[in-house]
Write a protein that holds these residues in place. Structure first.
Motif, short mmCIF file in Angstrom:
data_model
loop_
_atom_site.label_atom_id
_atom_site.label_comp_id
_atom_site.label_asym_id
_atom_site.label_seq_id
_atom_site.Cartn_x
_atom_site.Cartn_y
_atom_site.Cartn_z
N PRO A 155 0.80 -1.23 0.00
CA PRO A 155 0.00 0.00 0.00
C PRO A 155 0.83 1.28 0.00
O PRO A 155 0.34 2.33 -0.42
N ALA A 156 2.07 1.19 0.45
CA ALA A 156 2.91 2.39 0.51
C ALA A 156 3.40 2.83 -0.87
O ALA A 156 3.84 3.97 -1.03
N ASP A 157 3.32 1.97 -1.86
CA ASP A 157 3.79 2.26 -3.21
C ASP A 157 2.59 2.42 -4.13
O ASP A 157 1.90 1.45 -4.42
N PRO A 158 2.30 3.65 -4.62
CA PRO A 158 1.13 3.85 -5.49
C PRO A 158 1.10 2.92 -6.69
O PRO A 158 0.01 2.58 -7.17
N ALA A 159 2.26 2.50 -7.18
CA ALA A 159 2.30 1.62 -8.36
C ALA A 159 1.93 0.18 -8.03
O ALA A 159 1.61 -0.60 -8.92
N ARG A 160 1.97 -0.17 -6.74
CA ARG A 160 1.72 -1.56 -6.35
C ARG A 160 0.52 -1.71 -5.41
O ARG A 160 0.25 -2.81 -4.93
N ARG A 161 -0.18 -0.64 -5.16
CA ARG A 161 -1.27 -0.71 -4.19
C ARG A 161 -2.32 -1.73 -4.60
O ARG A 161 -2.81 -1.71 -5.73
N PRO A 162 -2.73 -2.60 -3.68
CA PRO A 162 -3.86 -3.49 -3.98
C PRO A 162 -5.13 -2.67 -4.15
O PRO A 162 -5.30 -1.62 -3.53
N ASN A 163 -6.00 -3.13 -4.99
CA ASN A 163 -7.31 -2.49 -5.19
C ASN A 163 -8.36 -3.53 -4.85
O ASN A 163 -8.35 -4.63 -5.40
N THR A 164 -9.28 -3.19 -3.95
CA THR A 164 -10.22 -4.19 -3.47
C THR A 164 -11.17 -4.68 -4.56
O THR A 164 -11.54 -5.85 -4.59
N ALA A 165 -11.57 -3.80 -5.48
CA ALA A 165 -12.43 -4.24 -6.58
C ALA A 165 -11.68 -5.20 -7.50
O ALA A 165 -12.21 -6.22 -7.94
N ARG A 166 -10.42 -4.86 -7.78
CA ARG A 166 -9.61 -5.76 -8.62
C ARG A 166 -9.42 -7.12 -7.94
O ARG A 166 -9.49 -8.16 -8.58
N PHE A 169 -12.60 -9.38 -8.22
CA PHE A 169 -12.91 -9.96 -9.52
C PHE A 169 -11.75 -10.70 -10.18
O PHE A 169 -11.98 -11.54 -11.05
N ARG A 170 -10.52 -10.43 -9.75
CA ARG A 170 -9.40 -11.01 -10.48
C ARG A 170 -8.43 -11.81 -9.61
O ARG A 170 -7.44 -12.34 -10.12
N ASP A 171 -8.72 -11.93 -8.33
CA ASP A 171 -7.82 -12.63 -7.42
C ASP A 171 -8.51 -13.87 -6.86
O ASP A 171 -9.56 -13.76 -6.22
N LEU A 208 -9.20 1.59 -14.41
CA LEU A 208 -9.55 0.43 -13.59
C LEU A 208 -10.84 -0.21 -14.09
O LEU A 208 -10.92 -1.45 -14.24
N ILE A 209 -11.85 0.59 -14.35
CA ILE A 209 -13.12 0.06 -14.82
C ILE A 209 -12.95 -0.59 -16.18
O ILE A 209 -13.49 -1.67 -16.45
N GLY A 210 -12.17 0.05 -17.07
CA GLY A 210 -11.91 -0.56 -18.37
C GLY A 210 -11.23 -1.90 -18.25
O GLY A 210 -11.56 -2.86 -18.97
N GLU A 211 -10.28 -2.01 -17.33
CA GLU A 211 -9.59 -3.29 -17.10
C GLU A 211 -10.56 -4.37 -16.63
O GLU A 211 -10.54 -5.51 -17.12
N LEU A 212 -11.42 -4.02 -15.68
CA LEU A 212 -12.35 -5.01 -15.15
C LEU A 212 -13.39 -5.41 -16.18
O LEU A 212 -13.79 -6.58 -16.24
N VAL A 213 -13.85 -4.46 -16.99
CA VAL A 213 -14.79 -4.81 -18.06
C VAL A 213 -14.14 -5.77 -19.04
O VAL A 213 -14.77 -6.72 -19.52
N MET A 214 -12.88 -5.54 -19.36
CA MET A 214 -12.18 -6.37 -20.33
C MET A 214 -11.94 -7.79 -19.82
O MET A 214 -12.00 -8.76 -20.58
N HIS A 215 -11.68 -7.92 -18.52
CA HIS A 215 -11.26 -9.21 -17.99
C HIS A 215 -12.33 -9.96 -17.21
O HIS A 215 -12.10 -11.11 -16.83
N SER A 216 -13.48 -9.35 -16.95
CA SER A 216 -14.48 -10.03 -16.12
C SER A 216 -15.88 -9.81 -16.69
O SER A 216 -16.41 -8.70 -16.63
N GLU A 217 -16.49 -10.88 -17.18
CA GLU A 217 -17.88 -10.78 -17.64
C GLU A 217 -18.81 -10.53 -16.46
O GLU A 217 -19.84 -9.85 -16.61
#
Length: 305
Positions: A155-166, A169-171, A208-217
């Motif tokens: 969480p301390a690194d903006p480039a690696r922060r976990p995202n709860t929505a991601r 749907f993807r974990d 983020l939304i575009g990524e989730l739309v692309m990878h999760s029906e």
């Protein structure tokens, strides 16, 4: 994500979800050409002209008054969270224009006061989430509960922060963590919808939304429903790989002086097996204890089951 197009989609979706009988209108046996209410029916209920309402759905009318939005909210049977979301999508606030909070999103960070607040919760699992549902911070128990398989410093690194929505749907770990995963998925999408209404021009949120739309029906199907979910209290049955099943309450509260940040604390009923499981999980994360379960620890939980 243009707020005007989002407003039109929200109105169309909500209109399609209402039947004439839901709002006290007579319903004859005639075959209806639209799903749900017609535009003229909703316009009549809201007390506006059909042409004006049509322009709203099409994104052609600007500056809808609060009175019109309130009338539409009543006609659509919106709850308080949905009502606020309608205001956000329309670009107006319940206060004056100067008080609106639609500024360009600033970088998110955790200040020292918030860190002190996290520490004050002790062993209670805590995470702090940002406007995009990014994990900005967590305590050791919060990390162990939600994402023990991830780097605790991420969480301390903006480039690696976990995202709860991601994660939802993807974990695979997070999917297994919730016994009623569809409920958790609906909640995650509904909270993202609130973020889009408040920050329609946030490029990272759009990505983020575009990524989730692309990878999760599954995400795409839920997103198309335009449902919103308040950040408040939710109950879940979790199946943790270390301490087993537990019934928990996740309570979200605004972080003082940090716009759109929320602290989520996890609790269980006093004296329950679930509380014992959370206590055991906290013990495994303590710095002065081995970070593994022992036979004695497992026996403690078993006595409560």
């Amino acid at each position: 994500m243009k707020s005007k197009s989002q407003l039109g989609r929200f109105l169309r979706t909500r209109r399609a979800q209402l039947q004439p009988s839901d709002v006290g209108l007579p319903q004859f046996d005639e075959r209806r050409r639209v799903q749900g209410l017609r535009r003229d029916e909703l316009a009549h209920l809201a007390g506006v002209s059909e042409s004006y309402y049509t322009r709203l759905e099409q994104g052609l009318s600007r500056g809808a008054s609060t009175a019109v939005l309130d009338a539409l909210a009543r006609a659509l049977r919106l709850d308080e969270t949905e009502h606020r979301h309608l205001y956000d999508l329309a670009g107006v606030g319940r206060k004056s224009d100067q008080d609106r909070t639609r500024e360009s999103p600033a970088p998110e960070y955790i200040n020292e006061t918030t860190r002190q607040l996290i520490d004050a919760f002790g062993d209670t699992p805590v995470v702090v989430l940002g406007r995009r549902s990014d994990v900005l911070a967590w305590n050791p128990t919060g990390h162990a509960l939600f994402a023990g398989h991830l780097d605790p410093t991420s969480p301390a690194d903006p480039a690696r922060r976990p995202n709860t929505a991601r994660l939802v749907f993807r974990d695979a770990h997070t999917r297994e963590l919730y016994e009623d995963w569809p409920k958790k998925a609906k909640d995650a999408v509904g909270r993202l919808r609130l973020g889009v209404g408040r920050y329609p021009d946030d490029p990272l949120l759009a990505a983020l939304i575009g990524e989730l739309v692309m990878h999760s029906e599954e995400f795409t199907a839920l997103w198309s429903q335009h449902r919103v979910r308040a950040w408040d209290t939710a109950t879940y049955r979790m199946r943790h790989p270390l301490v087993g099943p537990m019934d928990v309450t996740q309570q979200a509260m605004p972080v003082p002086n940090q716009q759109s940040q929320r602290l989520v604390a996890v609790t269980a009923a006093a004296g329950s097996a679930s509380q014992a499981a959370l206590t055991l999980l906290a013990q495994t994360t303590a710095t002065d204890r081995p970070a593994r379960l022992t036979t004695d620890h497992l026996s403690t939980v078993s006595e409560h089951l």
